[in-house]
Design a protein around this motif. Structure first.
Motif, PDB file in Angstrom:
ATOM      1  N   LEU A  92       4.608  13.604 -12.307  1.00  0.00           N
ATOM      2  CA  LEU A  92       4.727  13.579 -13.765  1.00  0.00           C
ATOM      3  C   LEU A  92       3.736  14.539 -14.426  1.00  0.00           C
ATOM      4  CD1 LEU A  92       5.192   9.759 -14.473  1.00  0.00           C
ATOM      5  CD2 LEU A  92       6.894  11.570 -14.742  1.00  0.00           C
ATOM      6  N   TYR A  93       2.523  14.571 -13.912  1.00  0.00           N
ATOM      7  CA  TYR A  93       1.508  15.468 -14.457  1.00  0.00           C
ATOM      8  C   TYR A  93       1.946  16.925 -14.308  1.00  0.00           C
ATOM      9  CZ  TYR A  93      -2.740  18.167 -14.973  1.00  0.00           C
ATOM     10  OH  TYR A  93      -3.639  19.114 -15.359  1.00  0.00           O
ATOM     11  N   PHE A  94       2.406  17.292 -13.119  1.00  0.00           N
ATOM     12  CA  PHE A  94       2.796  18.683 -12.901  1.00  0.00           C
ATOM     13  C   PHE A  94       4.084  19.046 -13.636  1.00  0.00           C
ATOM     14  CE2 PHE A  94      -0.214  18.288  -9.309  1.00  0.00           C
ATOM     15  CZ  PHE A  94      -1.053  19.317  -9.691  1.00  0.00           C
ATOM     16  N   LEU A  95       4.964  18.062 -13.870  1.00  0.00           N
ATOM     17  CA  LEU A  95       6.134  18.323 -14.722  1.00  0.00           C
ATOM     18  C   LEU A  95       5.680  18.639 -16.144  1.00  0.00           C
ATOM     19  CD1 LEU A  95       8.809  15.689 -13.653  1.00  0.00           C
ATOM     20  CD2 LEU A  95       9.002  18.169 -13.536  1.00  0.00           C
ATOM     21  N   GLY A  96       4.708  17.889 -16.636  1.00  0.00           N
ATOM     22  CA  GLY A  96       4.163  18.165 -17.963  1.00  0.00           C
ATOM     23  C   GLY A  96       3.545  19.545 -18.047  1.00  0.00           C
ATOM     24  N   ARG A  97       2.794  19.928 -17.012  1.00  0.00           N
ATOM     25  CA  ARG A  97       2.183  21.266 -16.985  1.00  0.00           C
ATOM     26  C   ARG A  97       3.263  22.355 -16.927  1.00  0.00           C
ATOM     27  NH1 ARG A  97      -2.856  22.741 -17.893  1.00  0.00           N
ATOM     28  NH2 ARG A  97      -2.779  24.218 -16.197  1.00  0.00           N
ATOM     29  N   ALA A  98       4.317  22.116 -16.120  1.00  0.00           N
ATOM     30  CA  ALA A  98       5.402  23.101 -16.026  1.00  0.00           C
ATOM     31  C   ALA A  98       6.113  23.233 -17.367  1.00  0.00           C
ATOM     32  CB  ALA A  98       6.384  22.692 -14.934  1.00  0.00           C
ATOM     33  N   GLY A  99       6.316  22.111 -18.053  1.00  0.00           N
ATOM     34  CA  GLY A  99       6.941  22.147 -19.372  1.00  0.00           C
ATOM     35  C   GLY A  99       6.092  22.901 -20.376  1.00  0.00           C
ATOM     36  N   LYS A 100       4.779  22.712 -20.286  1.00  0.00           N
ATOM     37  CA  LYS A 100       3.869  23.431 -21.183  1.00  0.00           C
ATOM     38  C   LYS A 100       3.975  24.943 -20.927  1.00  0.00           C
ATOM     39  CE  LYS A 100      -0.997  24.070 -22.183  1.00  0.00           C
ATOM     40  NZ  LYS A 100      -2.347  23.781 -21.755  1.00  0.00           N
ATOM     41  N   GLN A 101       4.030  25.339 -19.652  1.00  0.00           N
ATOM     42  CA  GLN A 101       4.161  26.765 -19.310  1.00  0.00           C
ATOM     43  C   GLN A 101       5.469  27.327 -19.852  1.00  0.00           C
ATOM     44  OE1 GLN A 101       0.900  27.761 -18.549  1.00  0.00           O
ATOM     45  NE2 GLN A 101       2.193  29.407 -17.844  1.00  0.00           N
ATOM     46  N   LYS A 102       6.551  26.552 -19.702  1.00  0.00           N
ATOM     47  CA  LYS A 102       7.857  27.017 -20.179  1.00  0.00           C
ATOM     48  C   LYS A 102       7.873  27.137 -21.701  1.00  0.00           C
ATOM     49  CE  LYS A 102      12.771  26.262 -19.397  1.00  0.00           C
ATOM     50  NZ  LYS A 102      13.087  27.628 -19.620  1.00  0.00           N
ATOM     51  N   GLY A 103       7.120  26.280 -22.382  1.00  0.00           N
ATOM     52  CA  GLY A 103       7.087  26.325 -23.833  1.00  0.00           C
ATOM     53  C   GLY A 103       6.014  27.236 -24.410  1.00  0.00           C
ATOM     54  N   LYS A 104       5.185  27.831 -23.552  1.00  0.00           N
ATOM     55  CA  LYS A 104       4.058  28.648 -24.028  1.00  0.00           C
ATOM     56  C   LYS A 104       4.480  29.838 -24.900  1.00  0.00           C
ATOM     57  CE  LYS A 104      -0.404  29.319 -22.272  1.00  0.00           C
ATOM     58  NZ  LYS A 104      -1.239  29.340 -21.118  1.00  0.00           N
ATOM     59  N   PRO A 105       5.528  30.597 -24.535  1.00  0.00           N
ATOM     60  CA  PRO A 105       5.930  31.696 -25.426  1.00  0.00           C
ATOM     61  C   PRO A 105       6.298  31.196 -26.828  1.00  0.00           C
ATOM     62  CG  PRO A 105       6.981  31.936 -23.293  1.00  0.00           C
ATOM     63  CD  PRO A 105       6.310  30.606 -23.294  1.00  0.00           C
ATOM     64  N   GLN A 106       6.966  30.050 -26.893  1.00  0.00           N
ATOM     65  CA  GLN A 106       7.323  29.507 -28.202  1.00  0.00           C
ATOM     66  C   GLN A 106       6.087  28.975 -28.931  1.00  0.00           C
ATOM     67  OE1 GLN A 106      10.589  26.737 -27.499  1.00  0.00           O
ATOM     68  NE2 GLN A 106      12.023  28.298 -28.216  1.00  0.00           N
ATOM     69  N   MET A 107       5.090  28.464 -28.187  1.00  0.00           N
ATOM     70  CA  MET A 107       3.835  28.043 -28.813  1.00  0.00           C
ATOM     71  C   MET A 107       3.195  29.237 -29.502  1.00  0.00           C
ATOM     72  SD  MET A 107       2.063  25.521 -26.017  1.00  0.00           S
ATOM     73  CE  MET A 107       0.430  25.545 -26.656  1.00  0.00           C
ATOM     74  N   GLN A 108       3.197  30.373 -28.832  1.00  0.00           N
ATOM     75  CA  GLN A 108       2.599  31.569 -29.406  1.00  0.00           C
ATOM     76  C   GLN A 108       3.378  32.046 -30.636  1.00  0.00           C
ATOM     77  OE1 GLN A 108       2.564  33.858 -25.811  1.00  0.00           O
ATOM     78  NE2 GLN A 108       0.515  33.151 -25.241  1.00  0.00           N
TER      79      GLN A 108
ATOM     80  N   LEU B  69       3.900   9.810  -7.601  1.00  0.00           N
ATOM     81  CA  LEU B  69       4.729   9.926  -8.792  1.00  0.00           C
ATOM     82  C   LEU B  69       3.896  10.329 -10.013  1.00  0.00           C
ATOM     83  CD1 LEU B  69       7.610   9.661  -9.814  1.00  0.00           C
ATOM     84  CD2 LEU B  69       7.186   7.224 -10.182  1.00  0.00           C
ATOM     85  N   TRP B  70       2.663   9.813 -10.113  1.00  0.00           N
ATOM     86  CA  TRP B  70       1.766  10.218 -11.202  1.00  0.00           C
ATOM     87  C   TRP B  70       1.509  11.719 -11.158  1.00  0.00           C
ATOM     88  CZ3 TRP B  70      -1.949   5.581 -10.513  1.00  0.00           C
ATOM     89  CH2 TRP B  70      -1.827   4.695 -11.575  1.00  0.00           C
ATOM     90  N   PHE B  71       1.235  12.231  -9.957  1.00  0.00           N
ATOM     91  CA  PHE B  71       1.001  13.670  -9.813  1.00  0.00           C
ATOM     92  C   PHE B  71       2.245  14.476 -10.185  1.00  0.00           C
ATOM     93  CE2 PHE B  71      -2.642  12.413  -7.120  1.00  0.00           C
ATOM     94  CZ  PHE B  71      -3.614  13.192  -7.723  1.00  0.00           C
TER      95      PHE B  71
ATOM     96  N   LEU C 237       0.832  -1.208   0.000  1.00  0.00           N
ATOM     97  CA  LEU C 237       0.000   0.000   0.000  1.00  0.00           C
ATOM     98  C   LEU C 237       0.868   1.260   0.000  1.00  0.00           C
ATOM     99  CD1 LEU C 237      -2.935  -0.900   2.424  1.00  0.00           C
ATOM    100  CD2 LEU C 237      -2.943  -0.833  -0.078  1.00  0.00           C
ATOM    101  N   GLY C 238       1.959   1.214   0.722  1.00  0.00           N
ATOM    102  CA  GLY C 238       2.892   2.349   0.727  1.00  0.00           C
ATOM    103  C   GLY C 238       3.499   2.573  -0.646  1.00  0.00           C
ATOM    104  N   MET C 239       3.864   1.477  -1.321  1.00  0.00           N
ATOM    105  CA  MET C 239       4.425   1.594  -2.667  1.00  0.00           C
ATOM    106  C   MET C 239       3.377   2.129  -3.649  1.00  0.00           C
ATOM    107  SD  MET C 239       6.652  -1.940  -2.626  1.00  0.00           S
ATOM    108  CE  MET C 239       7.098  -1.970  -4.323  1.00  0.00           C
ATOM    109  N   MET C 240       2.126   1.685  -3.496  1.00  0.00           N
ATOM    110  CA  MET C 240       1.057   2.189  -4.361  1.00  0.00           C
ATOM    111  C   MET C 240       0.821   3.673  -4.122  1.00  0.00           C
ATOM    112  SD  MET C 240      -1.558  -1.045  -4.237  1.00  0.00           S
ATOM    113  CE  MET C 240      -2.824  -0.317  -5.273  1.00  0.00           C
ATOM    114  N   GLY C 241       0.883   4.090  -2.870  1.00  0.00           N
ATOM    115  CA  GLY C 241       0.746   5.517  -2.548  1.00  0.00           C
ATOM    116  C   GLY C 241       1.870   6.330  -3.175  1.00  0.00           C
ATOM    117  N   PHE C 242       3.086   5.780  -3.131  1.00  0.00           N
ATOM    118  CA  PHE C 242       4.225   6.455  -3.755  1.00  0.00           C
ATOM    119  C   PHE C 242       4.009   6.596  -5.268  1.00  0.00           C
ATOM    120  CE2 PHE C 242       8.298   6.059  -6.024  1.00  0.00           C
ATOM    121  CZ  PHE C 242       8.875   7.255  -5.635  1.00  0.00           C
ATOM    122  N   LEU C 243       3.471   5.548  -5.908  1.00  0.00           N
ATOM    123  CA  LEU C 243       3.229   5.603  -7.348  1.00  0.00           C
ATOM    124  C   LEU C 243       2.159   6.637  -7.707  1.00  0.00           C
ATOM    125  CD1 LEU C 243       3.483   1.827  -8.285  1.00  0.00           C
ATOM    126  CD2 LEU C 243       5.101   3.645  -8.847  1.00  0.00           C
ATOM    127  N   VAL C 244       1.137   6.765  -6.860  1.00  0.00           N
ATOM    128  CA  VAL C 244       0.127   7.801  -7.087  1.00  0.00           C
ATOM    129  C   VAL C 244       0.788   9.178  -6.995  1.00  0.00           C
ATOM    130  CG1 VAL C 244      -1.946   8.887  -6.126  1.00  0.00           C
ATOM    131  CG2 VAL C 244      -1.839   6.401  -6.369  1.00  0.00           C
TER     132      VAL C 244
END
Length: 163
Positions: A135-151, A131-133, A122-129
């Protein structure tokens, strides 16, 4: 024209209906070689990205697909996304975390069914959850960093379409 979305999506999409033929549009993109953009065409697909000097880890690229509606009208579909190699690696990490979560969940269920301790699982499953968050927030941060170039990519596309 639909505005660029600004919600939770990691790979924003848009559509435009244009009053030019598909071939005219494809040729206009092929002829528009402006720094710092690299334009590549593959059939009715156009890939626009930044040259090496202006490219960083989170630099986006724009994938356009142009479909013919009739002889004088076309529909353009656009998708912003990271470098395909980065996107593939990012998705590989997500699927790896999901697979581990399922395997450890089965292990935890087996341990519980055999009346053995399953706190570690259960502890390992909690850690994986967690880790999912991350990864999600890294993706969002990357999108923010790339937003000026998107424009910049979007402006370049619109300039090319209006020439």
């Amino acid at each position: 024209m639909k505005p660029l979305p600004n919600d939770i999506v990691l790979r924003p999409r848009f559509q435009l209906e244009l009053s030019e033929s598909k071939e005219e549009l494809l040729e206009s993109f092929e002829k528009s070689q402006i720094e710092p953009f690299l334009v590549k065409r593959l059939d009715e697909h156009i890939f626009i990205k930044f040259n090496k000097e202006n490219n960083h880890f989170w630099s986006p690229q724009l994938h356009l697909e142009i479909d013919e509606v009739d002889k004088t009208n076309s529909k353009l579909y656009g998708v912003f996304g990271p470098n395909p190699t980065l996107w593939t690696f990012f998705m590989f990490l997500h699927f790896g975390v999901a697979t581990l979560f399922i395997i450890i969940g089965i292990w935890a269920y087996s341990s519980a069914a055999l009346d053995k301790s399953y706190g570690l699982q259960l502890g390992m499953m909690g850690f994986l959850v967690l880790l999912w968050f991350v990864l999600y927030f890294l993706g969002r941060a990357g999108k923010q960093k790339g937003k000026p170039q998107m424009q910049e990519l979007y402006r370049f596309m619109m300039d090319t379409l209006t020439k």
